[in-house]
Design an enzyme around this catalytic site. Structure first.
Site, PDB file in Angstrom:
ATOM      1  N   ASP A  79       0.863  -1.179   0.000  1.00  0.00           N
ATOM      2  CA  ASP A  79       0.000   0.000   0.000  1.00  0.00           C
ATOM      3  C   ASP A  79       0.900   1.228   0.000  1.00  0.00           C
ATOM      4  OD1 ASP A  79      -2.991  -0.504   0.333  1.00  0.00           O
ATOM      5  OD2 ASP A  79      -2.197  -1.838   1.872  1.00  0.00           O
ATOM      6  N   ARG A  87       3.744   2.602   3.216  1.00  0.00           N
ATOM      7  CA  ARG A  87       4.543   1.654   4.014  1.00  0.00           C
ATOM      8  C   ARG A  87       6.036   1.952   3.896  1.00  0.00           C
ATOM      9  NH1 ARG A  87      -0.093   0.723   6.366  1.00  0.00           N
ATOM     10  NH2 ARG A  87      -1.551  -0.472   5.092  1.00  0.00           N
ATOM     11  N   ARG A 148      -7.042  10.774   1.394  1.00  0.00           N
ATOM     12  CA  ARG A 148      -6.573   9.705   0.505  1.00  0.00           C
ATOM     13  C   ARG A 148      -7.269   9.796  -0.848  1.00  0.00           C
ATOM     14  NH1 ARG A 148      -7.897   4.305   3.489  1.00  0.00           N
ATOM     15  NH2 ARG A 148      -6.761   3.395   1.727  1.00  0.00           N
ATOM     16  N   LYS A 178      -9.214   1.084  -6.055  1.00  0.00           N
ATOM     17  CA  LYS A 178      -9.955   0.677  -4.866  1.00  0.00           C
ATOM     18  C   LYS A 178     -10.805   1.846  -4.360  1.00  0.00           C
ATOM     19  CE  LYS A 178      -6.035   1.670  -1.771  1.00  0.00           C
ATOM     20  NZ  LYS A 178      -4.961   1.095  -0.944  1.00  0.00           N
ATOM     21  N   HIS A 179     -11.905   1.584  -3.648  1.00  0.00           N
ATOM     22  CA  HIS A 179     -12.459   0.330  -3.165  1.00  0.00           C
ATOM     23  C   HIS A 179     -13.859   0.191  -3.766  1.00  0.00           C
ATOM     24  CE1 HIS A 179      -9.737   2.037  -0.091  1.00  0.00           C
ATOM     25  NE2 HIS A 179      -9.389   0.786   0.201  1.00  0.00           N
ATOM     26  N   HIS A 191     -12.210  -1.140   8.848  1.00  0.00           N
ATOM     27  CA  HIS A 191     -11.303  -1.925   9.690  1.00  0.00           C
ATOM     28  C   HIS A 191     -11.978  -2.287  11.011  1.00  0.00           C
ATOM     29  CE1 HIS A 191      -8.438   0.047   6.944  1.00  0.00           C
ATOM     30  NE2 HIS A 191      -7.670  -1.001   7.171  1.00  0.00           N
ATOM     31  N   ASP A 263     -10.567  -6.827  -0.422  1.00  0.00           N
ATOM     32  CA  ASP A 263      -9.764  -6.151   0.599  1.00  0.00           C
ATOM     33  C   ASP A 263      -9.422  -7.195   1.663  1.00  0.00           C
ATOM     34  OD1 ASP A 263      -8.459  -4.161   2.018  1.00  0.00           O
ATOM     35  OD2 ASP A 263     -10.126  -2.748   1.937  1.00  0.00           O
TER      36      ASP A 263
END
Length: 370
Positions: A79, A87, A148, A178-179, A191, A263
């Site tokens: 990601d 990351r 984002r 995505k998504h 999440h 996902d």
């Protein structure tokens, strides 16, 4: 036992393994992962912060991971969106959030950003980036998308998202929109729980689907589904597990011919109501070609792969569905991984590429729109 006398080839376990993009618990390949890869021929591995120490270590790990691929190379995925979802940090270029591109409205800038990003990813062996975000930021209370997203309107997201797809893929990194079918107008973090989108189907097609449709035209290699509930499309199942969303809309209506990924199935939006193995089976039945399991727990990955094997043997996953998924997965690897996946990971090479002056100038140009 094959309860339905379905002809199951000896290669079934190897083919099932291609459906999983798993993860590692730490910075090296454990014996357990090697054992799992020998049995199932894993499709790929997603890298997270727990797997990353330094660029040279990531490059070496990427090369080591390719030793797990008996027949096909593995996807090395990450990601790396920019902003708070990245990351790989310094000495990699640290890109501002994607909302700045929306404010710029500049497709050329979006392309140059993505091209520079791809060059840095390939330098350490990464071949799949879970980007761009194609969600439209229409809900200011959204706790997970926010900056984002490229913009608050569909057309801007569509234009710039397609430019990012081209920038990544013309420089050797597969993109992943995505998504789907759109996480922008939610007020819950998937999440933590299952978000609800209460728009009617005509609104979904007219607004949320627009960036995904444009990404299809741009040739995006992957799409990732959203763990959201859209009652007007399916009253019972999250989008990831819904044939009405994945197969009927993304595959049939938008005519996406690439790879559809779930996902992370360990997110609570799904995991609160389904076991991981059951969710994986339902995702593949719904039309996903692969599933993500991201915690690094090897036992969970192994149990899920076994569940997928049994589901094919018992005809709960039609063998034609497995063949179709495997065909798409193989085609994507032939498109992006035809050459041996090696890393230019020497210290000198990485210092020349990562955070170089040319890339820093692009980041500074983007930052003017913060």
């Amino acid at each position: 036992m094959n309860l339905y006398n379905v002809p199951v080839p000896p290669s079934l376990r190897r083919d099932i393994g291609q459906l999983l993009i798993g993860s590692l618990p730490g910075m090296t390949i454990t014996p357990e992962i090697r054992s799992l890869a020998r049995e199932f021929s894993l499709g790929g591995v997603t890298l997270f912060s727990r797997n990353i120490e330094a660029p040279e270590q990531v490059a070496e790990l990427s090369v080591d991971l390719q030793t797990l691929g008996a027949e096909l190379p593995l996807w090395i995925a990450v990601d790396q969106e920019g902003g708070r979802v990245a990351r790989l940090r310094k000495p990699f270029t640290e890109w501002p959030p994607m909302a700045v591109l929306g404010r710029s409205g500049n497709e050329d800038l979006a392309f140059r950003f993505a091209a520079a990003l791809a060059v840095e990813l390939r330098a350490v062996g990464v071949t799949l980036d879970y980007a761009p975000v194609l969600d439209i930021h229409t809900n200011p209370k959204n706790p997970i998308i926010g900056d984002r997203a490229l913009a608050e309107d569909a057309q801007t997201v569509a234009r710039l998202g397609a430019a990012i797809v081209r920038g990544l893929q013309e420089n050797g990194v597969a993109g992943c929109g995505k998504h789907f079918p759109g996480h922008g107008d939610t007020a819950v973090d998937s999440h933590l729980d299952l978000p609800l989108v209460e728009h009617p189907p005509d609104r979904i097609r007219r607004v949320e689907c627009v960036p995904f449709r444009e990404a299809v035209r741009a040739g995006v290699a992957f799409m990732m589904t959203a763990h959201i509930l859209v009652p007007s499309l399916d009253e019972e199942r999250p989008a990831t597990l819904s044939p009405r969303v994945v197969q009927a809309i993304l595959r049939d209506e938008l005519q996406f011919e690439g790879v559809i990924l779930s996902d992370d199935l360990e997110m609570k939006a799904v995991a609160k109501s389904y076991t991981i193995p059951d969710a994986a089976v339902q995702a593949i039945v719904a039309g996903c070609d692969g599933v993500l399991i991201c915690s690094g727990d090897v036992e969970t990955q192994a149990v899920t792969l076994e569940a997928l094997v049994h589901a094919v043997e018992e005809d709960r996953i039609p063998f034609k569905r497995l063949e179709d998924a495997h065909k798409r997965l193989r085609r994507a690897k032939e498109r992006f991984l035809a050459a041996p996946v090696t890393s230019g990971g020497t210290t000198g090479r990485l210092r020349h590429v990562l955070g170089c002056d040319a890339h820093q100038r692009i980041a500074e140009e983007m930052s003017r729109f913060l």
